[in-house]
Design an enzyme around this catalytic site. Structure first.
Site, short mmCIF file in Angstrom:
data_model
loop_
_atom_site.label_atom_id
_atom_site.label_comp_id
_atom_site.label_asym_id
_atom_site.label_seq_id
_atom_site.Cartn_x
_atom_site.Cartn_y
_atom_site.Cartn_z
N GLY A 191 0.82 -1.21 0.00
CA GLY A 191 0.00 0.00 0.00
C GLY A 191 0.85 1.25 0.00
CB SER A 192 -0.06 4.72 0.67
OG SER A 192 -0.64 4.72 1.96
N PRO A 193 2.97 4.63 1.55
CG PRO A 193 4.80 5.72 0.60
CD PRO A 193 3.40 5.30 0.31
CE LYS A 194 -2.62 9.64 6.03
NZ LYS A 194 -3.72 10.46 5.48
N GLY A 196 1.75 2.47 5.50
CA GLY A 196 2.88 1.63 5.89
C GLY A 196 3.47 2.03 7.23
CD GLU A 213 7.30 -5.47 -1.48
OE1 GLU A 213 7.60 -4.57 -2.29
OE2 GLU A 213 8.11 -6.33 -1.09
CB CYS A 250 3.39 0.21 -6.27
SG CYS A 250 3.66 -1.54 -6.62
#
Length: 486
Positions: A191-194, A196, A213, A250
């Site tokens: 998913g997203s860094p946020k 994550g 990831e 991604c």
């Protein structure tokens, strides 16, 4: 929505199943992998229909990026699992003779896999293949943003896989947060860094290992190419940007760097290719996915609402609110401080950044967080070496885009903000395994210099041992070398 009682009951049942040793069996693992193959084979048309409903994917795209990927991955695991499970011999120092060493791959236990909406089948079942191959019990949490595919997995998976060892739990953010409160033996998140960061913070409370990831702004460095190579390269860029979930990937291309003098040639060739691949009418685009929902659609449209950015559009820019379609759009040199150049785009908007010399692209890439993938189209071998030596990314692909994802013998994963950990093929097996070192010695031949009382002789003997100076050790041991005792 799944309630707390159901989650708790599911986790407890998985722990009992794992404790029984059932999932450690090679036969059990193979049976589950074969079941996954049957699932995608017998439900191929259903999956095509769901992916078209959810994301507007054409069946060819769905097979290429979803169904075919899972078939390939499961087949590869079945072909290799006996080798992966076999103990690996470890070399030991001669000083420990007679002894043997080996490395055993053992399953971690009960693992949580949180999938993503843009490839709702691949990004849930592919890590599941790794977790099952390694002998784990699994909770699979599909994305609520692809509800039809999530419901399919929840309703159909239990009829194929062992329901006491693999469970699908549906739900949104609240369910995900409740799942993260449990102690897992591994968490795998796409998913997203946020999000994550939230996953990692929750995992830290129990010292749970994680694989993240994530994503990032994946660049293309586009060197000047002869005309024949240019046409091939542009087709690969057009597919890598717009042909995989309309840029909602991604590892999808986020922006292109090219020399000023070559930019117009590249743009004209891109325009021709877009029209041939996708058409030029936003209401009748072909082979082009839709945006997942209204929120993501509005986010992408907001990028272009900045007048300074809108003025940079050289192709496309049209939207269809009803179908959530955004046509392939090219922007030339948008402001570098604009939102579109500082957030992951995750959509069909392609900024092209020009430089005086393509070598400057290295510094430009390094000015941003490390991407999940870096693509470079060039025939200059020295420039390739410089890219490899001076940039950092999850992967580097020369003269193509996105194909690294389907290569089982290459690790897939990020670095820095684009994530950490890796999977695919044997790397998936390793991600969900613990490599346990096993050393076994005989009672014969005791090495006395390792034990007190200490002496100068023992110091010299150990010094020789750690330097692998076996001749010196032998001389010392036989007393043929004078050593003053301390």
């Amino acid at each position: 929505m799944t309630d707390d009682h159901e989650i708790r009951r599911s986790v407890e049942e998985l722990r009992l199943t794992f404790k029984s040793g059932k999932t450690r069996s090679g036969d059990w693992r193979k049976a589950q992998l074969q079941a996954i193959l049957r699932l995608v084979h017998e439900n191929e048309d259903t999956l095509f229909r769901l992916l078209e409903l959810e994301l507007g994917k054409h069946p060819v795209e769905s097979y290429r990026d979803e169904v075919g990927v899972i078939k390939k991955s499961a087949d590869h695991a079945l072909a290799c699992i006996d080798q992966w499970m076999s103990p690996k011999k470890g070399r030991l120092p001669l000083v420990f003779f007679p002894a043997s060493g080996k490395v055993l791959s053992e399953p971690l236990g009960v693992v949580l896999i949180i999938g993503s909406w843009n490839f709702p089948i691949t990004l849930t079942l592919d890590p599941l293949i790794g977790a099952i191959s390694a002998g784990n019990a699994v909770v699979l949490k599909p994305s609520e943003l692809s509800p039809n595919c999530a419901s399919f997995l929840a309703n159909v998976l239990p009829s194929y896989l062992d329901p006491k060892a693999v469970k699908v739990i549906e739900g949104g953010r609240e369910v995900a947060n409740r799942l993260l409160e449990y102690k897992w033996d591994k968490i795998f998140f796409t998913g997203s860094p946020k999000v994550g960061r939230i996953v990692m913070a929750a995992a830290a409370k129990n010292l749970t290992p994680v694989t993240l990831e994530l994503g990032g702004k994946c660049p293309v460095i586009f060197d000047s190419l002869p005309n024949s190579d240019l046409k091939v390269a542009v087709k690969r860029v057009a597919s890598g940007k717009w042909g995989a979930c309309a840029g909602q990937a991604c590892i999808g291309i986020d922006y292109v760097i090219v020399e000023h003098k070559f930019a117009s040639t590249l743009i004209e060739q891109l325009k021709k290719t877009i029209k041939r691949f996708y058409g030029d009418d936003v209401k009748n685009l072909k082979n082009h996915s839709k945006i997942i929902n209204k929120n993501h659609f509005d986010r992408l449209r907001s990028f272009l609402e900045d007048p300074a950015v809108a003025n940079c559009i050289v192709y496309g820019g049209s939207f269809d609110d009803t179908s959530l379609i955004i046509e392939p759009t090219i922007l030339l040199d948008p402001p570098l401080d604009a939102e579109i150049m500082n957030e992951e785009i995750f959509g069909p908007l392609l900024p092209i950044i020009t430089v005086d010399n393509i070598e400057e692209s290295v510094e430009f890439v390094n000015s941003k967080p490390k991407p999940l993938a870096l693509y470079a189209f060039t025939k200059n071998e020295n420039f390739k070496k410089r890219i490899l030596a001076e940039t950092s990314s999850g992967s580097v692909t020369f003269n193509d885009a996105m194909i690294q994802f389907v290569c089982d013998d290459l690790p897939f994963g990020g670095v820095g903000q684009s994530g950490f950990g890796r999977y695919h093929g044997k790397y998936s097996f390793d991600t969900f395994s613990h490599e346990k070192a096993v050393l076994e010695r005989s009672f014969y031949f005791e090495l006395e210099p390792r034990h007190p009382p200490w002496s100068r002789f023992k110091l010299e003997f150990l010094r020789a041992a750690y330097n692998y100076n076996y001749v010196g050790m032998l001389l010392l041991f036989l007393g043929l070398k004078r050593v003053s005792k301390s």
